[in-house]
Design an enzyme around this catalytic site. Structure first.
Site, short mmCIF file in Angstrom:
data_model
loop_
_atom_site.label_atom_id
_atom_site.label_comp_id
_atom_site.label_asym_id
_atom_site.label_seq_id
_atom_site.Cartn_x
_atom_site.Cartn_y
_atom_site.Cartn_z
N SER A 97 -3.39 19.18 0.19
CA SER A 97 -3.42 18.03 -0.19
C SER A 97 -2.41 17.72 -1.71
O SER A 97 -2.08 16.69 -1.28
CB SER A 97 -5.08 18.24 -1.27
N ARG B 119 -5.60 36.67 -25.08
CA ARG B 119 -6.17 36.60 -25.01
C ARG B 119 -6.83 37.36 -23.55
O ARG B 119 -6.87 38.82 -23.37
CB ARG B 119 -4.79 35.80 -23.58
N ASP C 241 1.48 -1.02 0.29
CA ASP C 241 0.01 0.37 -0.04
C ASP C 241 0.95 1.19 -0.15
O ASP C 241 2.07 0.90 -0.18
CB ASP C 241 -1.00 -0.17 1.11
N TYR D 89 4.93 21.41 -15.11
CA TYR D 89 6.65 20.43 -14.93
C TYR D 89 5.84 18.83 -14.46
O TYR D 89 5.94 18.24 -14.95
CB TYR D 89 7.57 20.56 -15.09
N LYS E 160 13.96 12.68 -25.20
CA LYS E 160 12.56 11.88 -24.63
C LYS E 160 12.04 11.23 -25.37
O LYS E 160 11.76 10.44 -26.31
CB LYS E 160 11.79 12.63 -23.44
#
Lengths: 371, 533
Positions: B171, B452, B107, B259, B333
């Site tokens: 959180s 924008r 867990d 990121y 990547k």
């Protein structure tokens, strides 16, 4: 990739690309943009070409057997170094253009640009000229009740006028929140920070009308504070400056004469409505109802209906209210306009006080005297 | 090991609460992971609905549906919900579900804190969404809440916004601590760091980013709170402060934050591409180093969001060079994924389709990011739709697509059923086409000069905005197909094998599907499993 780069290249030809602008700098910026765009397209075609080759040729359904290789230091070093070198190639011209852009020394002319919710103010340092520049598209056009002009939302009542072929320096600041002064044709975009002054400059090559907009979210009407610059040949510019300086001088003398004048109610109300609609209505709303929790109502408000609150009313219009969005309109409007708008607010939408406010009273509050 | 018989091995769980209390009180990483994922998708639909309001208003020039002030609330809350409510909780949910199974742990290390870090989230978003219904409306200053627009000039509900942001931050920090403690302490014997699946690696690095920058966001939000309500002047020049200071603090959080929203995607794609190429991931160790480099560089580039604020030339050059550097490890990547596919044996199940779309579209977002890094040209792009196009390419066809790919990849493991492949393919093709109709033309709106965050625009932008809006509605509606597929899959369907994907690798495929409530109560023997990568 072909699917996307096709429309991309077509769009460029159709004028959906960055403007080349009308200054040496904007042309350099455009060239830089195109160079980097083509480098990206080339890398994209190469990488995705390899990938789609694999997708088409190395399918299991075609009987492809997986190879077993899974690392190669040589290859890793190569595709780390090559992109790095490409980046160095990009960085060199980018650095040169940036250094040119940031060199605001030796201007021939300086203009102070001040943003405030939601308009621009221009002041010429070397001449006795200053004015506000407000959106000229009508609320009816915005609400789709009237045909929109071609220059919809990109038009102002008083454009900034600049000479061509001379280095103009902008000193940019703000009175309330952050705005950003942007004219694409000059490749100038600089934030207007309250309490600080930013510098930018341009040297326009071609006479013409150039349009821009505020580029930083600055509250409710951020989308409604355009910029219009008219670039004129030197001689025409000089004539314009003289003429405007003279007209503004006359207007200031007129102000003084007004102090002894009594304006009638109907004239005050007509002018007051005009001023209210262009300067106040965007927050306090067209019927003075305000926006609960954001902008206070004026209709039925104590300050706009009680005779003993008249001084407070004039004071808040003239000097604003610190710590809120309420600006000081004293420096922005003429005594006549201020008198008219206060009169209008005290008599419109059922406020019906019957009071008229005169320029002399406004002047008294402005100079800190009692009425 | 005590001498227990299999029969009473689970004896201590016979009194498990049933019904709603099972979910409120659960400390099980799989339950909590599911709750995170369901919550995230709910928020995704809600944030999407707000985006629909935005696109409906922008369908034509002029104001038709909403007032500018409400439009600004929509753009603001759409951003906040998508960042803090949809993408981040989705990754946390995936981490909860998969990290223990991938490293052979029973867990998460801190199960009760795990429960707490999930259950405070719904309250944070109730506060945020509730503020929209207050007099004066909800936050309307953009998700970046630049001062002084968010202090002196903000609505009365700003306190609620700050409080909600604090809860979301708490959180996230707790979730990150849990991930770090789990990975550092609970790996099965033999699961060395360089044998961990890349999803675990990317999440480990992401967790460090979270712990580093969430407190910075909390600081910025607290300064906004005190400037607005307690008379401080952090961002007010009249009191000795500086509005640009806010932007430095915000983006010091904000860039690592973006990121945080993409590194776990890299981990997901690094699991899926090898699985459907039937070939080991190319350059495993360089993938780890590239991820770490991107994370490190993310702390050195924050001011590229602020080139127009009037920085010294030296600072502009420094941030331009550092930002350009990021494209090196990111490029590595992408090359590694392509090399993984090269000479593989490829099949194109739905997770792979999403992964391929991710690689192509995320890279396009990377290209526009490189263009934005070039300071002199950024002056033209900054705060236009070019930027909106850029970050939606990396966040929607990047982060969100990777989450979709992950959901399809692991759904059989979670539910024990195979999903409806036909419907899922419909979901993929509708999404991938509409997402490009939605965001690709935005590049050109930006280049042509459309700022924008405006509720209305000049006439030359009308046609393209109409196309963009149609793409937007199509993309939004396409996500309902996903909802149907997931619900169907949870309720039933063809039973899934322990390893439903032929080329899949990793410990999670060694347990049955659906994964039992408790897995790896005794550590797995890694000799039976090939290297984790």
């Amino acid at each position: 990739m072909a699917l996307l780069s096709g429309p991309a290249l077509a769009a460029e030809r159709e004028g959906w690309n960055l403007t080349q602008g009308v200054t040496a700098i904007s042309q350099q910026v455009y060239d830089l943009h195109m160079t980097i765009f083509y480098i990206c397209v080339a890398i994209g075609v190469l990488v995705f070409g390899v990938m789609f080759w694999a997708i088409i040729r190395h399918r299991k359904s075609k009987g492809a057997k997986p190879a077993s290789f899974h690392e190669s230091t040589k290859v890793e070093i190569a595709w780390t170094l090559v992109p790095f070198l490409i980046l160095v190639g990009m960085a060199i011209p980018a650095t040169q253009v940036l250094l040119d852009m940031e060199d605001t020394s030796e201007p021939a002319l300086t203009v102070q640009v001040t943003g405030s919710q939601w308009k621009w103010h221009y002041r010429y340092f070397d001449h006795d000229v200053a004015f506000f520049s407000l959106l000229a598209s009508s609320p009816e056009q915005i609400r789709n009740e009237r045909q929109k002009r071609d220059t919809y939302l990109l038009e102002v009542d008083q454009p900034l006028v600049l000479p061509v072929g001379r280095k103009v320096r902008f000193l940019i600041t703000s009175q309330d929140v952050i705005h950003s002064w942007w004219v694409p044709a000059f490749a100038v975009k600089k934030d207007a920070n309250p309490g600080f002054i930013n510098e930018a400059w341009t040297k326009i090559d071609k006479p013409g009308i150039y349009r821009g907009q505020c580029a930083e979210l600055c509250g409710k009407d951020h989308g409604f504070m355009p910029i219009v610059v008219i670039a004129k040949p030197q001689a025409e510019f000089d004539a314009w400056v003289q003429e405007t300086a003279l007209a503004q001088q006359k207007a200031r003398e007129e102000e003084q004469r007004l102090l002894d004048m009594e304006m009638p109610m109907d004239e005050l109300m007509a002018l007051g409505k005009q001023v209210y609609d262009s300067r106040c209505g965007m927050c306090h709303q067209s019927e003075g109802q305000g926006m609960p929790g954001v902008f206070p109502a004026l209709a039925g408000a104590e300050i706009a209906t009680q005779p003993d609150r008249l001084v407070d009313h004039i004071d808040i219009v003239v000097n604003g209210k610190a710590g809120t969005a309420m600006q000081a309109f004293g420096p922005q409007l003429s005594l006549k306009e201020l008198a008219a708008v206060v009169t209008y607010e005290r008599n419109a939408w059922g406020n019906d006080t019957g009071e008229t406010v005169q320029a002399a009273q406004i002047n008294a509050v402005k100079s800190g005297e009692d009425l | 090991m005590t001498d227990t018989t299999p029969d009473n091995l689970h004896g201590d769980h016979h009194h498990k609460p049933r019904g709603i209390m099972r979910w409120v009180l659960t400390t099980n990483h799989k339950d909590i992971g599911s709750m995170y994922l369901i919550f995230s998708f709910t928020m995704f639909l809600l944030g999407g609905a707000m985006a629909m309001v935005i696109r409906a208003e922008l369908f034509q020039p002029g104001l038709q549906l909403v007032e500018p002030n409400f439009f600004n609330q929509m753009t603001t809350v759409h951003g906040l919900i998508m960042v803090f409510g949809a993408v981040m909780p989705a990754f946390t949910g995936l981490a909860n579900w998969m990290v223990p199974m991938m490293i052979g742990a029973p867990d998460m290390a801190l199960p009760r804190m795990n429960n707490w870090s999930f259950w405070i989230l719904p309250f944070a978003f109730l506060l945020l969404i509730g503020s929209l219904f207050m007099e004066g409306g909800g936050p309307n200053f953009g998700w970046t809440f630049y001062a002084p627009l968010s202090t002196t000039y903000s609505p009365d509900s700003t306190g609620l916004f700050v409080f909600a942001l604090h809860i979301m931050g708490i959180s996230s920090i707790m979730g990150a601590i849990n991930v770090i403690v789990t990975i550092t302490n609970m790996r099965a014997p033999g699961m060395t760091y360089m044998k961990m699946p890349l999803f675990v690696w990317t999440w480990l690095i992401t967790a460090f980013l979270l712990i580093a920058v969430m407190p910075v966001l909390a600081g910025a939000a607290t300064m906004v709170l005190t400037d607005k309500y307690f008379g401080t002047s952090f961002f007010d020049a009249a009191g000795g402060g500086d509005p640009v200071l806010f932007q430095h603090i915000f983006w010091f959080f904000g860039h690592p934050e973006v990121y945080i929203m993409i590194l776990p995607s890299f981990g997901i794609i690094s699991a899926i591409v090898p699985a459907f190429s039937r070939k080991r991931l190319f350059g495993y160790s360089s993938m780890v180093y590239a991820t770490a480099s991107i994370a490190g560089l993310s702390f050195l580039v924050w001011a590229h969001h602020m080139f127009t604020t009037g920085m010294p030339v030296f600072a502009e050059l420094f941030f331009m060079f550092c930002t350009m550097l990021i494209s090196v490890p990111t490029g590595v990547k992408v090359f590694n994924w392509v090399a993984t596919m090269w000479r593989g044996s490829l099949t194109f199940e739905v997770p792979m389709l999403f992964a391929i779309a991710f690689i192509v579209l995320f890279t396009i977002g990377g290209f526009s990011g490189l263009m934005l890094a070039i300071t002199p040209v950024d002056f033209q792009y900054h705060d236009t739709y070019f930027v909106v196009a850029h970050f939606h390419y990396v966040l929607v066809s990047g982060a969100v697509f990777s989450i979709m790919a992950a959901a399809y990849y692991w759904l059989p493991k979670w539910t024990g059923h195979m999903f409806n492949e036909t419907l899922a393919k419909w979901h993929f093709w509708c999404s991938v086409i509409s997402v490009n109709v939605l965001f690709f033309p935005m590049h050109f709106l930006g280049l042509a000069g459309m700022p924008r965050r405006i509720p209305d625009y000049a006439l030359q932008f009308a046609d393209v905005n109409a196309i963009v809006s149609i793409g937007g509605f199509a993309f939004g509606l396409s996500q309902l197909i996903f909802l149907v597929v997931v619900i169907q899959c949870a309720r039933g369907g063809a039973p899934a094998a322990a390893k439903p994907w032929e080329g899949a690798e990793g410990l999670e495929w060694t347990v049955p599907s659906p994964a039992p409530y408790h897995t790896f109560e005794t550590p797995p023997d890694l000799k039976e499993v090939r290297d984790g990568h």
